[in-house]
Design an enzyme around this catalytic site. Sequence first.
Site, PDB file in Angstrom:
ATOM      1  CG  HIS A 282      -1.030 -42.272 -28.106  1.00  0.00           C
ATOM      2  ND1 HIS A 282      -0.907 -41.636 -26.885  1.00  0.00           N
ATOM      3  CD2 HIS A 282      -2.349 -42.198 -28.421  1.00  0.00           C
ATOM      4  CE1 HIS A 282      -2.097 -41.216 -26.487  1.00  0.00           C
ATOM      5  NE2 HIS A 282      -2.986 -41.541 -27.407  1.00  0.00           N
ATOM      6  CG  ASN A 303      -6.641 -41.022 -27.752  1.00  0.00           C
ATOM      7  OD1 ASN A 303      -5.753 -41.194 -26.918  1.00  0.00           O
ATOM      8  ND2 ASN A 303      -6.436 -40.354 -28.875  1.00  0.00           N
TER       9      ASN A 303
END
Length: 339
Positions: A282, A303
């Site tokens: 990620h 995020n």
Amino acid sequence: MGTSKCLWLSVLVLSFCGSMVASRVLNEISMTERHEQWMAEHGRTYKDASEKQLRFEIFKHNVELIESFNAEDHKFKLGANRFADLTNEEFRAMYNGFKPSSTNNGIGTKNTFKYENFTAVPASMDWRTKGAVTPVKDQGQCGCCWAFSAVAAMEGVTKLSIGKLISLSEQEVVDCDVHGEDQGCNGGLMDDAFKFIIKNGGLTTETNYPYTATDGTCNTKKAASHSADIKGFEDVPANSEAALLKAVANQPISVAIDAGGFAFQLYSGGVFTGDCGTDLDHGVTAVGYGTDTDGTKYWLVKNSWGQSWGENGYIRMERDVDAKQGLCGIAMQASYPTA
Ligand SMILES: *[C@@H]1O[C@H](CO)[C@@H](O)[C@H](O)[C@H]1NC(C)=O
């Protein structure tokens, strides 16, 4: 005081009166209600009753895990967030699109680290308070975290160089950067995104080339309109949280992490301490660091899973851990654009 004591007492009486079976049924009903409530809150619909039943079972399983986790002593909490009706396998398949570089940071390339000798590192940093961070975005069901990570770092350095915070286009990167390992929703690398942006001469705004969460055809006309540019990019020396600290003290930094775990999926707040490994999957952006009231040091990480995940879309991840890779590998493949 009085009210809560009364409540506590009546709960006690109720549970003494009810048989195990009755409380089991009650529990199921309330779980059904919680699922309905959660569906409404997250705008989730299912195609038929059997899909709903399947999702309910997963939701129930997750809620039970969340409750037993939260009953233990941890520095962070889990919650029934938008990923609460997904198994961990489904979550991994959908949301993590970082493809780790086969060549390690800096190896084989002439890399300079401009913050190598920087010593005036403040005790804490939050680039949001300096106006260098756009609101949290939402990648949707498209594995292009790498584009969000790179664009957030570019938005930061643009603010620091020209004094303007401009929300830039991830979709342009997804559609137009079709070289090397970058494959839109199927994953990519922040460094390759930087290479694309440099070659393209910059990026246009989010408004001009809005996000669609799908792989599209490059709109070359929009891609030719540049609202910001970068001159180059550098890799932070790998496996050094000290080096990462110097970098984040100076600008928002793209970092790769292992975000595939159950705890990361359902993180709702506090300083995240794991479990996680170092299988980087990620891309996110380190936009600060600090120390919690109990002395735990953390990285402040932006995020791209919307504002409802974590702490308004952010996660604080433990900093200065024993492993040189950092928690979840955060210090393994960090990089940043230069203006
Ligand atoms: C850091 O300092 C050393 C020693 O003075 C020097 O050789 C090096 O070029 C400096 N690094 C940077 C990035 O300025």
